[in-house]
Design a protein around this motif. Structure first.
Motif, short mmCIF file in Angstrom:
data_model
loop_
_atom_site.label_atom_id
_atom_site.label_comp_id
_atom_site.label_asym_id
_atom_site.label_seq_id
_atom_site.Cartn_x
_atom_site.Cartn_y
_atom_site.Cartn_z
N HIS A 81 15.97 12.42 -1.75
CA HIS A 81 16.88 11.26 -1.72
C HIS A 81 15.96 10.87 -1.00
O HIS A 81 15.69 9.98 -1.08
CB HIS A 81 17.83 11.71 -0.89
N LYS A 82 14.97 11.57 -0.26
CA LYS A 82 14.33 10.64 1.36
C LYS A 82 13.07 10.62 0.40
O LYS A 82 12.84 9.27 0.63
CB LYS A 82 13.50 12.32 2.00
N LYS A 85 13.32 6.82 -1.19
CA LYS A 85 13.97 5.93 -0.61
C LYS A 85 12.61 5.17 -0.43
O LYS A 85 11.56 4.54 0.12
CB LYS A 85 14.79 6.53 0.65
N ASN A 86 11.87 6.11 -0.11
CA ASN A 86 9.79 6.00 0.09
C ASN A 86 9.23 5.39 -1.07
O ASN A 86 9.27 4.21 -0.70
CB ASN A 86 9.25 7.48 0.64
N PHE A 88 11.10 3.80 -2.96
CA PHE A 88 11.37 2.47 -3.41
C PHE A 88 10.99 1.29 -1.89
O PHE A 88 10.82 0.33 -2.90
CB PHE A 88 12.97 2.79 -2.98
N ALA A 89 10.93 2.01 -1.00
CA ALA A 89 10.99 0.85 0.24
C ALA A 89 8.71 0.86 -0.15
O ALA A 89 8.38 -1.17 -0.32
CB ALA A 89 10.66 1.79 1.20
N ASN A 132 17.08 7.30 8.57
CA ASN A 132 16.15 6.83 7.39
C ASN A 132 14.79 6.30 7.91
O ASN A 132 14.44 5.33 7.81
CB ASN A 132 16.74 5.83 6.55
N SER A 135 11.20 6.17 5.40
CA SER A 135 11.72 4.52 4.85
C SER A 135 11.30 3.05 5.51
O SER A 135 10.97 2.09 4.36
CB SER A 135 12.77 4.45 3.42
N THR A 136 12.74 3.43 6.53
CA THR A 136 12.03 2.41 7.20
C THR A 136 10.99 2.05 7.54
O THR A 136 11.38 0.46 7.67
CB THR A 136 13.38 2.62 8.30
#
Length: 226
Positions: A81-82, A85-86, A88-89, A132, A135-136
């Motif tokens: 999942h991490k 997210k990475n 996606f960013a 997060n 990704s943030t």
């Protein structure tokens, strides 16, 4: 113990107050980011887009390693999942912003004699959470680069290393593509006092705060747009 002139003698261990060290680091990073922004603010759209593309590509390539470091350090989440997210960013957020015009006149309304001109704000203080972290950090760095702003990240203490790693990957890529040194900064000596100094510093223009209610309240009460 001293010498004939009354000067102290012997070897003394210097005790560093971690809060004071953190505050000083925040000041140093903001000053450096402001100096970098003074140059970056005058970059062309082509230069900006080249830097953003390089930083996004570097983050995308490092997405798995950064996801692993986030899970290992914080104990939160699932590696897959991490990683998503990475990605996606680094990929989807970049894809959304890459063709946006952010330099000079970005819109004209001739019949009303109106022109919209993009103007960077300066140094962005970016507070990054432990839930997060990587990704943030990725998307906040990309947004600041695209808008010709410099950024200083304040990592959550529980995710300091993975956030620093993310900033390093993107900083090296951005600088290799032409970004001024200091455009992307990240605190290493993290404390509440240091984060507050970062948010309240006179050269901090705006705050991007992600975290718990206490942090968000601190951002809103800093006297800066948040």
């Amino acid at each position: 113990v001293g010498d004939a002139l009354g000067r102290p003698g012997g070897n003394f261990n210097m005790v560093k107050d971690p809060d004071l060290v953190s505050v000083q680091e925040a000041r140093t990073l903001v000053t450096r980011a402001r100096e970098a922004w003074n140059l970056f603010a005058h970059f062309s759209q082509e230069q900006v887009d080249q830097i953003v593309a390089a930083a996004a590509e570097a983050a995308s390539e490092a997405s798995y390693e950064l996801a692993q470091s986030a899970v290992d350090e914080t104990g939160f989440g699932v590696l897959k999942h991490k990683f998503v997210k990475n990605k996606f960013a680094a990929v989807e957020v970049y894809r959304f912003i890459k063709d946006l015009k952010t330099v000079g006149i970005i819109r004209e309304i001739p019949e009303r004699k109106l022109y919209e001109i993009a103007e960077p704000v300066g140094v962005v203080a970016a507070v990054i959470p432990s839930t997060n972290p990587t990704s943030t950090a990725i998307y906040k760095i990309l947004l600041c680069l695209k808008s010709r702003n410099s950024i200083v990240l304040s990592p959550h203490p529980a995710a300091r290393e993975c956030i620093q790693a993310t900033a390093k990957v993107m900083r090296e890529a951005a600088e290799a593509a032409g970004a001024p040194v200091g455009t992307i900064g990240c605190m290493e000596q993290v404390s509440l006092e240091g984060t507050q100094e970062l948010m309240r510093h006179r050269d901090t223009a705006i705050i991007l705060a992600t975290g718990g209610m206490g942090l968000v309240r601190a951002a809103y009460s800093s006297g800066k747009p948040a």
